[in-house]
Design a protein around this motif. Structure first.
Motif, PDB file in Angstrom:
ATOM      1  N   ARG A   1       0.834  -1.202   0.000  1.00  0.00           N
ATOM      2  CA  ARG A   1       0.000   0.000   0.000  1.00  0.00           C
ATOM      3  C   ARG A   1       0.872   1.257   0.000  1.00  0.00           C
ATOM      4  O   ARG A   1       0.573   2.234  -0.705  1.00  0.00           O
ATOM      5  CB  ARG A   1      -0.928   0.004   1.216  1.00  0.00           C
ATOM      6  N   ALA A   2       1.945   1.246   0.769  1.00  0.00           N
ATOM      7  CA  ALA A   2       2.836   2.411   0.815  1.00  0.00           C
ATOM      8  C   ALA A   2       3.356   2.753  -0.578  1.00  0.00           C
ATOM      9  O   ALA A   2       3.366   3.920  -0.989  1.00  0.00           O
ATOM     10  CB  ALA A   2       3.999   2.135   1.766  1.00  0.00           C
ATOM     11  N   CYS A   3       3.776   1.738  -1.325  1.00  0.00           N
ATOM     12  CA  CYS A   3       4.289   1.978  -2.679  1.00  0.00           C
ATOM     13  C   CYS A   3       3.185   2.410  -3.633  1.00  0.00           C
ATOM     14  O   CYS A   3       3.365   3.338  -4.438  1.00  0.00           O
ATOM     15  CB  CYS A   3       4.971   0.717  -3.202  1.00  0.00           C
ATOM     16  N   LEU A   4       2.030   1.758  -3.539  1.00  0.00           N
ATOM     17  CA  LEU A   4       0.928   2.095  -4.440  1.00  0.00           C
ATOM     18  C   LEU A   4       0.431   3.516  -4.204  1.00  0.00           C
ATOM     19  O   LEU A   4       0.131   4.245  -5.160  1.00  0.00           O
ATOM     20  CB  LEU A   4      -0.218   1.099  -4.267  1.00  0.00           C
ATOM     21  N   LYS A   5       0.352   3.929  -2.958  1.00  0.00           N
ATOM     22  CA  LYS A   5      -0.094   5.287  -2.658  1.00  0.00           C
ATOM     23  C   LYS A   5       0.956   6.309  -3.109  1.00  0.00           C
ATOM     24  O   LYS A   5       0.619   7.398  -3.582  1.00  0.00           O
ATOM     25  CB  LYS A   5      -0.389   5.441  -1.173  1.00  0.00           C
TER      26      LYS A   5
END
Length: 244
Positions: free
Chosen positions: A118-122
């Motif tokens: 999620r950190a990378c996708l956001k």
């Protein structure tokens, strides 16, 4: 190595605090190696020992051509939380040519696979972020299918980091993770960019381990952005990167 690849966008100078050459020395080394484009992407402010945000705000004073090569100046920003927030503000990002967003242990502790992904996708949703840096560190478990799908959706590039593949590197299981990523990038036609992650001038443009892995997985050349200046266009924050 052969210098068929003409650009390296992931390098650091003494401004990052744990690298060893000046900007001018790095540019000269890149020119001597026959590169056309050099990216200098200093660590952003939350990395211990690096430069203040004022440094990035003042990049407008630095010439974008030196020793006959094009300089792309920017930052390797730190992904600070599982919502993908980074450690430079829009007012600083606006003046930069290229932004790499990476997970670094001094700035964010590894979470679950879902949290790390999620950190990378956001972070990919940030319009100024161009590249996700070294998404191969096994300390940060990732869902690579979701990562590649996110890169495809948001028009981002994933990095194949040569330094990660060095046996002396502290990142874990990089080769295994890179193989997963590259196979999915082939499936989704998502481009990758090799980065030296050079912290010393002799390492600029050194991609031998990354090239070997690309060969091993039979990765298509047309998805490797290092092959030409033209291939890079549309994947960074400046529109005109022609070499004069």
């Amino acid at each position: 190595m052969s210098y068929e690849y003409v650009l390296d966008l992931h390098t650091h100078t003494i401004a990052s605090g744990h690298a060893y050459n000046t900007l001018r020395e790095m540019a000269k080394a890149a020119a001597d190696k026959g590169l056309s484009v050099l990216g200098i992407t200093e660590h952003a402010p939350m990395m211990p020992g690096t430069c203040h945000s004022f440094y990035f705000h003042n990049l407008k004073t630095v010439p974008r051509e030196m020793y006959g090569i094009r300089l792309l100046l920017g930052s390797e920003v730190n992904i600070m939380d599982f919502e993908g927030n980074i450690d430079l503000e829009e007012k600083d990002l606006r003046g930069m040519d290229v932004i790499i967003a990476s997970l670094h242990t001094p700035c964010i502790k590894p979470g679950t696979c879902e949290e790390n992904t999620r950190a990378c996708l956001k972070a990919m949703e940030n319009p100024y972020v161009n590249i996700i840096g070294h998404p191969d560190d096994g300390r940060y478990e990732l869902d690579y299918r979701a990562l590649v799908e996110g890169a495809k959706k948001n028009g981002k590039v994933l990095e194949l980091n040569n330094h990660s593949l060095d046996p002396k590197c502290f990142r874990r299981n990089a080769k295994e993770n890179d193989i997963k990523m590259l196979e999915l990038c082939k499936e989704y036609s998502v481009p990758v960019i090799m980065g030296s992650d050079a912290h010393f001038d002799t390492l600029i443009g050194e991609f031998a381990m990354a090239q070997e892995l690309l060969k091993e997985v039979d990765f298509p050349e047309e998805l490797v952005l290092n092959r030409s200046v033209e291939a890079l266009e549309g994947h960074i924050n400046v529109k005109d990167i022609k070499i004069s």
